[in-house]
Motif scaffolding. Sequence first.
Motif, mmCIF file in Angstrom:
data_model
loop_
_atom_site.group_PDB
_atom_site.id
_atom_site.type_symbol
_atom_site.label_atom_id
_atom_site.label_comp_id
_atom_site.label_asym_id
_atom_site.label_seq_id
_atom_site.Cartn_x
_atom_site.Cartn_y
_atom_site.Cartn_z
ATOM 1 N N ILE A 1 0.847 -1.194 0.000
ATOM 2 C CA ILE A 1 0.000 0.000 0.000
ATOM 3 C C ILE A 1 0.884 1.246 0.000
ATOM 4 C CG2 ILE A 1 -1.727 1.289 1.311
ATOM 5 C CD1 ILE A 1 -2.860 -1.391 2.230
ATOM 6 N N GLN A 2 0.573 2.167 -0.874
ATOM 7 C CA GLN A 2 1.367 3.379 -1.045
ATOM 8 C C GLN A 2 1.134 4.355 0.110
ATOM 9 O OE1 GLN A 2 3.601 3.729 -3.538
ATOM 10 N NE2 GLN A 2 3.044 1.621 -3.995
ATOM 11 N N PRO A 3 2.167 5.116 0.505
ATOM 12 C CA PRO A 3 1.993 6.147 1.536
ATOM 13 C C PRO A 3 0.944 7.168 1.106
ATOM 14 C CG PRO A 3 4.318 5.756 1.132
ATOM 15 C CD PRO A 3 3.559 4.991 0.078
ATOM 16 N N GLY A 4 0.129 7.590 2.059
ATOM 17 C CA GLY A 4 -0.911 8.575 1.793
ATOM 18 C C GLY A 4 -2.257 7.980 1.433
ATOM 19 N N LYS A 5 -2.324 6.698 1.081
ATOM 20 C CA LYS A 5 -3.600 6.072 0.731
ATOM 21 C C LYS A 5 -4.318 5.646 2.005
ATOM 22 C CE LYS A 5 -5.838 2.698 -2.078
ATOM 23 N NZ LYS A 5 -6.035 1.301 -2.119
ATOM 24 N N ARG A 6 -5.549 6.123 2.184
ATOM 25 C CA ARG A 6 -6.315 5.822 3.397
ATOM 26 C C ARG A 6 -6.852 4.387 3.362
ATOM 27 N NH1 ARG A 6 -7.598 9.305 6.925
ATOM 28 N NH2 ARG A 6 -9.553 8.326 7.480
ATOM 29 N N PHE A 7 -6.781 3.743 4.530
ATOM 30 C CA PHE A 7 -7.355 2.405 4.696
ATOM 31 C C PHE A 7 -7.538 2.134 6.177
ATOM 32 C CE2 PHE A 7 -2.815 1.813 4.859
ATOM 33 C CZ PHE A 7 -2.599 0.812 5.794
ATOM 34 N N ARG A 8 -8.156 1.013 6.502
ATOM 35 C CA ARG A 8 -8.353 0.604 7.897
ATOM 36 C C ARG A 8 -7.378 -0.513 8.212
ATOM 37 N NH1 ARG A 8 -13.816 0.724 6.082
ATOM 38 N NH2 ARG A 8 -14.763 2.674 6.689
ATOM 39 N N GLN B 1 -5.335 -6.446 23.151
ATOM 40 C CA GLN B 1 -6.718 -6.422 22.704
ATOM 41 C C GLN B 1 -6.787 -6.085 21.215
ATOM 42 O OE1 GLN B 1 -9.377 -7.219 24.435
ATOM 43 N NE2 GLN B 1 -8.466 -7.361 26.457
ATOM 44 N N GLY B 2 -7.915 -6.398 20.613
ATOM 45 C CA GLY B 2 -8.131 -6.088 19.206
ATOM 46 C C GLY B 2 -8.388 -4.609 18.996
ATOM 47 N N VAL B 3 -7.964 -4.118 17.842
ATOM 48 C CA VAL B 3 -8.122 -2.710 17.511
ATOM 49 C C VAL B 3 -8.300 -2.567 16.001
ATOM 50 C CG1 VAL B 3 -5.656 -2.269 17.265
ATOM 51 C CG2 VAL B 3 -7.131 -0.410 17.921
ATOM 52 N N VAL B 4 -9.080 -1.566 15.601
ATOM 53 C CA VAL B 4 -9.190 -1.177 14.196
ATOM 54 C C VAL B 4 -8.899 0.313 14.147
ATOM 55 C CG1 VAL B 4 -10.707 -0.945 12.202
ATOM 56 C CG2 VAL B 4 -10.880 -2.961 13.643
ATOM 57 N N ALA B 5 -7.908 0.706 13.352
ATOM 58 C CA ALA B 5 -7.518 2.106 13.226
ATOM 59 C C ALA B 5 -7.697 2.537 11.775
ATOM 60 C CB ALA B 5 -6.062 2.284 13.651
ATOM 61 N N GLU B 6 -8.105 3.784 11.595
ATOM 62 C CA GLU B 6 -8.295 4.317 10.244
ATOM 63 C C GLU B 6 -7.324 5.454 10.022
ATOM 64 O OE1 GLU B 6 -11.838 6.188 7.481
ATOM 65 O OE2 GLU B 6 -12.343 5.088 9.298
ATOM 66 N N GLY B 7 -6.636 5.430 8.893
ATOM 67 C CA GLY B 7 -5.661 6.462 8.586
ATOM 68 C C GLY B 7 -4.879 6.109 7.341
ATOM 69 N N ALA B 8 -3.583 6.489 7.319
ATOM 70 C CA ALA B 8 -2.738 6.249 6.145
ATOM 71 C C ALA B 8 -1.295 6.051 6.598
ATOM 72 C CB ALA B 8 -2.826 7.423 5.178
ATOM 73 N N LEU B 9 -0.533 5.359 5.761
ATOM 74 C CA LEU B 9 0.898 5.194 6.010
ATOM 75 C C LEU B 9 1.615 6.485 5.663
ATOM 76 C CD1 LEU B 9 1.584 1.677 4.456
ATOM 77 C CD2 LEU B 9 1.685 2.274 6.866
ATOM 78 N N ASP B 10 2.674 6.811 6.432
ATOM 79 C CA ASP B 10 3.509 7.932 6.036
ATOM 80 C C ASP B 10 4.726 7.395 5.269
ATOM 81 O OD1 ASP B 10 5.250 6.954 7.951
ATOM 82 O OD2 ASP B 10 5.120 8.693 9.267
ATOM 83 N N GLY C 1 6.806 4.510 6.792
ATOM 84 C CA GLY C 1 6.169 3.222 7.048
ATOM 85 C C GLY C 1 5.379 3.160 8.336
ATOM 86 N N VAL C 2 5.167 4.295 9.002
ATOM 87 C CA VAL C 2 4.363 4.353 10.224
ATOM 88 C C VAL C 2 2.928 4.670 9.826
ATOM 89 C CG1 VAL C 2 4.002 5.567 12.408
ATOM 90 C CG2 VAL C 2 6.318 5.093 11.615
ATOM 91 N N PHE C 3 1.978 3.937 10.403
ATOM 92 C CA PHE C 3 0.565 4.170 10.130
ATOM 93 C C PHE C 3 0.115 5.335 11.002
ATOM 94 C CE2 PHE C 3 -3.983 3.366 10.742
ATOM 95 C CZ PHE C 3 -4.389 3.210 9.438
ATOM 96 N N LYS C 4 -0.272 6.442 10.382
ATOM 97 C CA LYS C 4 -0.770 7.624 11.093
ATOM 98 C C LYS C 4 -2.285 7.505 11.178
ATOM 99 C CE LYS C 4 3.127 9.923 11.380
ATOM 100 N NZ LYS C 4 3.753 10.277 12.621
ATOM 101 N N ALA C 5 -2.782 7.156 12.365
ATOM 102 C CA ALA C 5 -4.217 6.940 12.557
ATOM 103 C C ALA C 5 -4.895 8.240 12.954
ATOM 104 C CB ALA C 5 -4.444 5.886 13.632
ATOM 105 N N ASP C 6 -6.096 8.462 12.423
ATOM 106 C CA ASP C 6 -6.899 9.584 12.884
ATOM 107 C C ASP C 6 -8.141 9.096 13.637
ATOM 108 O OD1 ASP C 6 -8.614 8.805 10.772
ATOM 109 O OD2 ASP C 6 -7.683 10.253 9.428
#
Length: 177
Positions: free
Chosen positions: A47-54, A99-108, A111-116
């Motif tokens: 997945i490319q940096p900047g593309k939003r996903f969960r 615990q389980g988690v679902v985060a929404e955001g994009a990779l920078d 390679g760090v997932f920046k969650a909002d």
Amino acid sequence: MTRKQRRLTIIGGSLAVLAVAAALVLNAMRDSIVFFSTPAMVAEKHIQPGKRFRLGGLVQPGSLVRGDNLVVTFQVADGSATLPVSYKGILPDLFREGQGVVAEGALDSSGVFKADTVLAKHDENYMPKDVADALKKQGHWKDEYGAKPKGDTRSEASPGTSRAAQGAPQAGQGALR
């Protein structure tokens, strides 16, 4: 061209335009139909940096670091891969390590997932079907994940039994005794 032929041509052309439009919409939504991607799927799909996903998985024990100004970093794992996550904000009350988690955001770009947005599961026995399937597939499934809580006899009653007969508090009765 007769009136009937003209009408059939217009109907056929309209159906063709509708089919092309539906195909374009479904093709554009192909990747976003998935509820979330696991860290292994992220590495696999490149997945490319900047593309939003969960992103979904389990919070790695010992990886939670709280910083200044509500900045939190942690690792999300699925058994075969981990992905670092950075989030700025207040975490849900049920958020904790293991615990389980679902985060929404994009990779920078690093390679760090920046969650909002960060969502935590609501019960220690609940696990999204996709996460459970991924854990089973990778051999990390534990039998107690799908087990009922001890002492929960409500579901053991016959299907016709009312909640009152199962021991649920009735209107006017307090739940605390």
